[in-house]
Scaffold this active site. Structure first.
Site, mmCIF file in Angstrom:
data_model
loop_
_atom_site.group_PDB
_atom_site.id
_atom_site.type_symbol
_atom_site.label_atom_id
_atom_site.label_comp_id
_atom_site.label_asym_id
_atom_site.label_seq_id
_atom_site.Cartn_x
_atom_site.Cartn_y
_atom_site.Cartn_z
ATOM 1 N N ASP A 17 -6.853 -0.863 -11.104
ATOM 2 C CA ASP A 17 -6.503 -1.338 -9.776
ATOM 3 C C ASP A 17 -5.770 -2.673 -10.008
ATOM 4 O O ASP A 17 -5.974 -3.320 -11.042
ATOM 5 C CB ASP A 17 -7.782 -1.541 -8.960
ATOM 6 C CG ASP A 17 -7.522 -2.244 -7.653
ATOM 7 O OD1 ASP A 17 -6.555 -1.874 -6.964
ATOM 8 O OD2 ASP A 17 -8.293 -3.172 -7.317
ATOM 9 N N ASP A 59 -4.963 -5.517 -7.311
ATOM 10 C CA ASP A 59 -5.517 -6.675 -6.588
ATOM 11 C C ASP A 59 -7.016 -6.801 -6.856
ATOM 12 O O ASP A 59 -7.785 -5.891 -6.531
ATOM 13 C CB ASP A 59 -5.279 -6.516 -5.078
ATOM 14 C CG ASP A 59 -3.803 -6.572 -4.710
ATOM 15 O OD1 ASP A 59 -3.125 -7.505 -5.150
ATOM 16 O OD2 ASP A 59 -3.329 -5.675 -3.988
ATOM 17 N N GLY A 98 -8.733 -3.074 -1.186
ATOM 18 C CA GLY A 98 -8.427 -1.711 -1.602
ATOM 19 C C GLY A 98 -7.872 -0.833 -0.491
ATOM 20 O O GLY A 98 -7.409 0.267 -0.729
ATOM 21 N N ARG A 111 -2.304 -1.330 4.079
ATOM 22 C CA ARG A 111 -1.894 -2.350 5.053
ATOM 23 C C ARG A 111 -2.229 -1.938 6.493
ATOM 24 O O ARG A 111 -2.822 -2.704 7.243
ATOM 25 C CB ARG A 111 -0.378 -2.589 4.920
ATOM 26 C CG ARG A 111 0.106 -3.844 5.602
ATOM 27 C CD ARG A 111 1.606 -4.010 5.395
ATOM 28 N NE ARG A 111 1.969 -3.924 3.981
ATOM 29 C CZ ARG A 111 3.198 -3.689 3.535
ATOM 30 N NH1 ARG A 111 4.186 -3.525 4.391
ATOM 31 N NH2 ARG A 111 3.442 -3.618 2.243
ATOM 32 N N SER A 170 -1.333 -1.170 -2.895
ATOM 33 C CA SER A 170 -0.321 -2.114 -2.428
ATOM 34 C C SER A 170 1.106 -1.601 -2.599
ATOM 35 O O SER A 170 1.483 -1.098 -3.651
ATOM 36 C CB SER A 170 -0.452 -3.440 -3.185
ATOM 37 O OG SER A 170 0.609 -4.294 -2.811
ATOM 38 N N ASN A 196 3.401 -3.675 -2.558
ATOM 39 C CA ASN A 196 4.031 -4.814 -3.235
ATOM 40 C C ASN A 196 3.711 -4.844 -4.735
ATOM 41 O O ASN A 196 3.948 -5.862 -5.394
ATOM 42 C CB ASN A 196 3.555 -6.119 -2.595
ATOM 43 C CG ASN A 196 4.068 -6.264 -1.167
ATOM 44 O OD1 ASN A 196 5.268 -6.268 -0.932
ATOM 45 N ND2 ASN A 196 3.156 -6.342 -0.217
ATOM 46 N N ASP A 252 -12.393 -3.143 -8.354
ATOM 47 C CA ASP A 252 -13.228 -4.232 -7.838
ATOM 48 C C ASP A 252 -13.705 -3.938 -6.418
ATOM 49 O O ASP A 252 -14.387 -4.773 -5.824
ATOM 50 C CB ASP A 252 -12.448 -5.555 -7.819
ATOM 51 C CG ASP A 252 -11.385 -5.561 -6.742
ATOM 52 O OD1 ASP A 252 -10.613 -4.585 -6.659
ATOM 53 O OD2 ASP A 252 -11.337 -6.520 -5.953
#
Ligand code: BG6
Ligand code: MG
Length: 210
Positions: free
Chosen positions: A8, A10, A45, A48, A115, A117, A169
């Protein structure tokens, strides 16, 4: 046998929590909606639009899909400006050591992130050429806890899901990994998850599995 590790992004490779918080807080304040770090935690996780829907649970009026899209765009524009502050120094502890060791052992590595991004973030922290494959929010429509992004990463790697391990996480990511029939390695907050196969306080401890 584990042949690949899907990370993962982020919260595992780099911490963007506070940047997401700042950008969502801006939206919440503008709309007069209560928002705090506890609510922000629930967004880990989660995609958006799903994140926005969680924030809008506290709104006093309903929002149309068009209004929601507008808010999500404003949030992202602000978030992207905040991402400019990220540097390789923001790579979390043990990440470089774990990546280098797995590569030496011939284990494939990928990113599996909700994400959109992802590529921007990897570039900011200087890891854009590091992973064998990247699957992110642009590759799937159903976000974690659905398994899609991890299955996509496995497919890109050409490795069966049963031979992939995921490092996560967030609870949503552990759920996604188990739904994908992968080995779920929990770090940070995800260690609370009952579904995780392994829980490590320090990322480097996962190297014992290889
Ligand atoms: C996940 C983050 O990695 O990406 C979530 O943990 C975030 O908090 C999600 O909402 C989507 O991110 P983005 O960059 O596409 O808005
Ligand atoms: Mg995460």
């Amino acid at each position: 046998m584990i042949q690949a590790v899907i990370f993962d992004l982020d919260g595992v490779i780099v911490s963007t929590d506070e940047l997401h918080y700042k950008a969502w807080k801006y939206i919440a304040d503008q709309e007069g909606i209560y928002f705090d770090h506890v609510i922000n935690h629930r967004l880990r996780g989660v995609s958006r639009m799903d994140s926005l829907n969680i924030i809008l649970e506290k709104a006093s009026k309903p929002y149309t899909e068009e209004e929601k899209l507008k808010l999500a765009t404003i949030k992202n524009d602000y978030y992207v400006t905040l991402l400019a502050s990220l540097t390789p120094k923001d790579i979390l502890e043990d990440v470089n050591l774990v990546i280098d060791t797995l590569k030496q052992k011939g284990i494939k590595i990928a990113i599996g992130s909700s994400s959109k991004n992802t590529k921007k973030i990897l570039k900011q922290i200087g890891l854009d050429q590091t992973f064998d494959e990247i699957a992110d929010g642009n590759d799937v429509t159903r976000s974690k806890p659905e398994p899609d992004v991890f299955l996509k990463a496995a497919k890109k790697l050409g490795i069966d899901p049963e031979n992939c391990a995921v490092v996560e996480d967030a609870e949503a990511g552990i759920l996604a990994a188990k739904q994908a029939k992968m080995t779920a390695i929990a770090v940070s907050d995800a260690r609370k998850s009952h579904l995780a196969d392994y829980r490590f306080e320090q990322l480097r401890k996962m190297l014992a599995l290889f």
